[in-house]
Design a protein around this motif. Structure first.
Motif, mmCIF file in Angstrom:
data_model
loop_
_atom_site.group_PDB
_atom_site.id
_atom_site.type_symbol
_atom_site.label_atom_id
_atom_site.label_comp_id
_atom_site.label_asym_id
_atom_site.label_seq_id
_atom_site.Cartn_x
_atom_site.Cartn_y
_atom_site.Cartn_z
ATOM 1 N N LEU A 140 1.016 -1.338 0.090
ATOM 2 C CA LEU A 140 -0.014 0.017 -0.001
ATOM 3 C C LEU A 140 0.789 1.240 -0.058
ATOM 4 C CD1 LEU A 140 -2.463 -1.083 2.626
ATOM 5 C CD2 LEU A 140 -2.944 -0.744 0.111
ATOM 6 N N PRO A 141 0.477 2.330 -0.415
ATOM 7 C CA PRO A 141 1.095 3.474 -0.428
ATOM 8 C C PRO A 141 1.335 3.862 1.044
ATOM 9 C CG PRO A 141 -1.053 4.027 -1.130
ATOM 10 C CD PRO A 141 -0.864 2.528 -1.078
ATOM 11 N N PRO A 142 2.236 4.800 1.371
ATOM 12 C CA PRO A 142 2.548 5.084 2.558
ATOM 13 C C PRO A 142 1.507 5.906 3.152
ATOM 14 C CG PRO A 142 4.575 5.611 1.342
ATOM 15 C CD PRO A 142 3.292 5.207 0.348
ATOM 16 N N LEU A 143 1.403 5.722 4.591
ATOM 17 C CA LEU A 143 0.291 6.810 5.206
ATOM 18 C C LEU A 143 0.778 7.956 5.877
ATOM 19 C CD1 LEU A 143 -2.520 6.377 6.175
ATOM 20 C CD2 LEU A 143 -1.979 5.377 8.354
ATOM 21 N N ASP A 144 0.036 9.045 5.659
ATOM 22 C CA ASP A 144 0.394 10.234 6.136
ATOM 23 C C ASP A 144 0.173 10.376 7.590
ATOM 24 O OD1 ASP A 144 0.919 13.040 6.608
ATOM 25 O OD2 ASP A 144 0.027 13.770 4.781
ATOM 26 N N GLY A 145 1.245 10.230 8.392
ATOM 27 C CA GLY A 145 1.130 10.324 9.977
ATOM 28 C C GLY A 145 0.443 11.593 10.434
ATOM 29 N N GLU A 146 1.070 12.757 9.914
ATOM 30 C CA GLU A 146 0.619 14.079 10.173
ATOM 31 C C GLU A 146 -0.997 14.203 9.963
ATOM 32 O OE1 GLU A 146 2.905 17.195 8.653
ATOM 33 O OE2 GLU A 146 4.729 16.367 9.761
ATOM 34 N N ALA A 147 -1.453 13.819 8.873
ATOM 35 C CA ALA A 147 -2.756 14.052 8.525
ATOM 36 C C ALA A 147 -3.675 13.159 9.579
ATOM 37 C CB ALA A 147 -3.194 13.525 7.005
ATOM 38 N N LEU A 148 -3.196 12.000 9.729
ATOM 39 C CA LEU A 148 -3.902 10.923 10.608
ATOM 40 C C LEU A 148 -4.105 11.356 11.988
ATOM 41 C CD1 LEU A 148 -4.906 8.453 11.538
ATOM 42 C CD2 LEU A 148 -2.666 7.378 11.825
ATOM 43 N N LEU A 149 -2.919 11.969 12.501
ATOM 44 C CA LEU A 149 -2.830 12.735 13.646
ATOM 45 C C LEU A 149 -3.899 13.904 13.760
ATOM 46 C CD1 LEU A 149 -1.797 12.694 16.685
ATOM 47 C CD2 LEU A 149 0.081 14.280 15.766
ATOM 48 N N LEU A 150 -3.830 14.713 12.761
ATOM 49 C CA LEU A 150 -4.712 16.039 12.607
ATOM 50 C C LEU A 150 -6.200 15.572 12.876
ATOM 51 C CD1 LEU A 150 -5.258 18.891 12.086
ATOM 52 C CD2 LEU A 150 -4.921 18.473 9.599
ATOM 53 N N GLU A 151 -6.419 14.480 11.963
ATOM 54 C CA GLU A 151 -7.881 13.925 12.102
ATOM 55 C C GLU A 151 -8.341 13.495 13.482
ATOM 56 O OE1 GLU A 151 -11.820 12.654 10.641
ATOM 57 O OE2 GLU A 151 -10.229 14.252 10.271
#
Length: 451
Positions: free
Chosen positions: A187-198
């Motif tokens: 799978l493509p990399p997961l954006d940790g910053e976007a996840l944390l923001l959500e």
């Protein structure tokens, strides 16, 4: 609780001489059979669902009429509980209701309902979610129109929809995380910053719901406001002014109020119990001493203390002594009464100036009172979580707060899922999607029998 039992209880308030009718509710597989056994319907009346029948309840020997009644049959699943339900509408009061209920409970296969058991069956049978069942209890207990409006918002599904939407957002993030745990190479990399923001955005929305719920407590349960002051400063006059009726005796003689008087009012949608206390002073009168003792007890349990002073005289050492007797931690508001006799501006340290005789300054007093209790600005509130729901929402928010620590430590994705699952589980417990026997017992044990 055995969900296959047929249960019965009085579903309306019962009081001597009060209420033209009362409703006895039955729910379960034998509800219709018990209704047929208890109510004798003359003529040819069809026992169809959602039809009203007319008849009489007879005694055990079927020789004497106990009451003239109407019977409403609602076959499941089109009923409150989702089961077969029978409602017997009898005359109100005490004796008629008791006699009819005794005839119902004397039939084989029926037992008295436990507190909240009708609502619990509605939840278990999918007729209501948990927040709607709690809203019913709050609607019945509402002491103001504002409290009823908030309860109706919950009954209409507003709380369930809001919590479910937040929970689904977290489930979406959990799905992405679990996919990375199992198939990260594919799978493509997961954006940790976007996840944390959500996650933190959801957390902030939960904290806002908790804060609104805390502010709504005053609307739901009301406030206790004690009026204290030296004798003859106008405490009883102010109570009568706010109550719009002469609840307390008012004279020019000091010490007229010798007991604790209570008056129920509603200010800007907030139910308030005003406590008119006996004037606190040194006295040899035994009866007045008892009233003063009760006044001091009221100070310790009040949500707010209004210290009334005589505005025509100003601040006195006796007023200062009374201020010192208000328990630490209890909010207080100093009110100068007799503004119509006052010379010049309100003396310090008074915060509000009023005239109980003419009503001058009344609106300012109301707003100051609500503000001091933290009950101001509740009019725009659309939803309000109760205490159980707030505790769970706060627990979910705390779990999401821990995700920030996980991110800062740059731990693997499976560590993120631990706290995320805790938050999702807590939100599911609010709506009933995570139902356990302990949750059901905790919620419905607080309901009245018949709900």
């Amino acid at each position: 609780m055995n969900p296959t039992d047929t249960i019965a209880a009085v579903a309306t308030a019962v009081a001597p001489g009060q209420g033209g009718i009362a409703v006895i509710r039955l729910s379960g597989p034998d509800a219709e059979a018990i209704g047929r056994a208890v109510v004798v319907c003359p003529g040819r009346q069809d026992w169809n669902s959602h039809r009203i029948l007319y008849g009489h309840v007879l005694d055990a020997g079927r020789s004497r009429r106990l009451d003239e009644v109407l019977l409403l049959l609602m076959r499941g699943p089109r009923s409150f509980t989702g089961e077969d339900v029978v409602e017997i509408h009898c005359h109100g009061g005490v004796i008629a209701v008791q006699q009819v209920l005794e005839r119902v409970l004397a039939q084989p296969g029926v037992r008295r309902a436990l507190p909240g058991e009708f609502s619990q069956r509605a939840v278990l049978n999918g007729r209501l979610d948990l927040t709607q069942a709690e809203a019913i209890s709050e609607l019945v207990a509402a002491r103001s129109r504002r409290a009823a409006d908030l309860a109706m918002a919950g009954l209409d599904g507003g709380i369930q929809q809001r919590i479910t939407a937040l929970r689904e957002r977290l489930l979406d993030q959990l799905t992405e995380l679990e996919a990375r745990v199992d198939f990260e190479e594919d799978l493509p990399p997961l954006d940790g910053e976007a996840l944390l923001l959500e996650l933190q955005t959801v957390r902030q929305e939960l904290l806002a719901l908790v804060a609104d719920g805390e502010r709504s407590d005053s609307v739901r349960s009301g406030l206790r406001v004690a009026l204290v002051g030296r004798p003859n400063v106008g405490k009883s006059s102010l109570l009568n002014r706010l109550s719009r009726r002469e609840r307390a005796i008012v004279t020019e003689l000091p010490g007229t109020t010798r007991d604790l008087l209570e008056s129920e009012i509603v200010l800007d949608g907030v139910p308030i119990t005003l406590l008119d206390t006996a004037g606190i002073r040194a006295t040899q009168d035994v009866v007045e001493q008892m009233g003063i003792a009760r006044s001091e007890q009221a100070l310790a349990t009040a949500d707010l203390v209004l210290l009334i002073i005589d505005g025509s005289i100003g601040w006195t050492p006796a007023d200062a002594a009374l201020l010192a007797r208000i328990p630490v931690g209890v909010p207080r508001l100093i009110v100068a009464n007799k503004a119509d006799l006052q010379q010049g501006p309100c003396q310090e340290p008074a915060e509000v100036s009023v005239s109980a005789l003419h009503g001058d300054g009344e609106e300012q007093l109301i707003q100051a009172l609500l503000g001091a209790c933290g009950a101001a600005d509740t009019g725009g509130m659309l939803l309000a979580l109760n205490e159980r729901q707030r505790d769970l929402a706060a627990a979910a928010a705390a779990a999401l707060a821990r995700s920030r620590e996980v991110a800062e430590q740059q731990l693997p994705w499976d560590f993120w899922t631990i706290d995320l699952r805790d938050a999702i589980r807590a939100l599911g417990e609010i709506t009933g999607e995570e139902l356990t026997e302990a949750v059901l017992d905790r919620v419905f044990s607080r309901f009245c029998i018949g709900k």
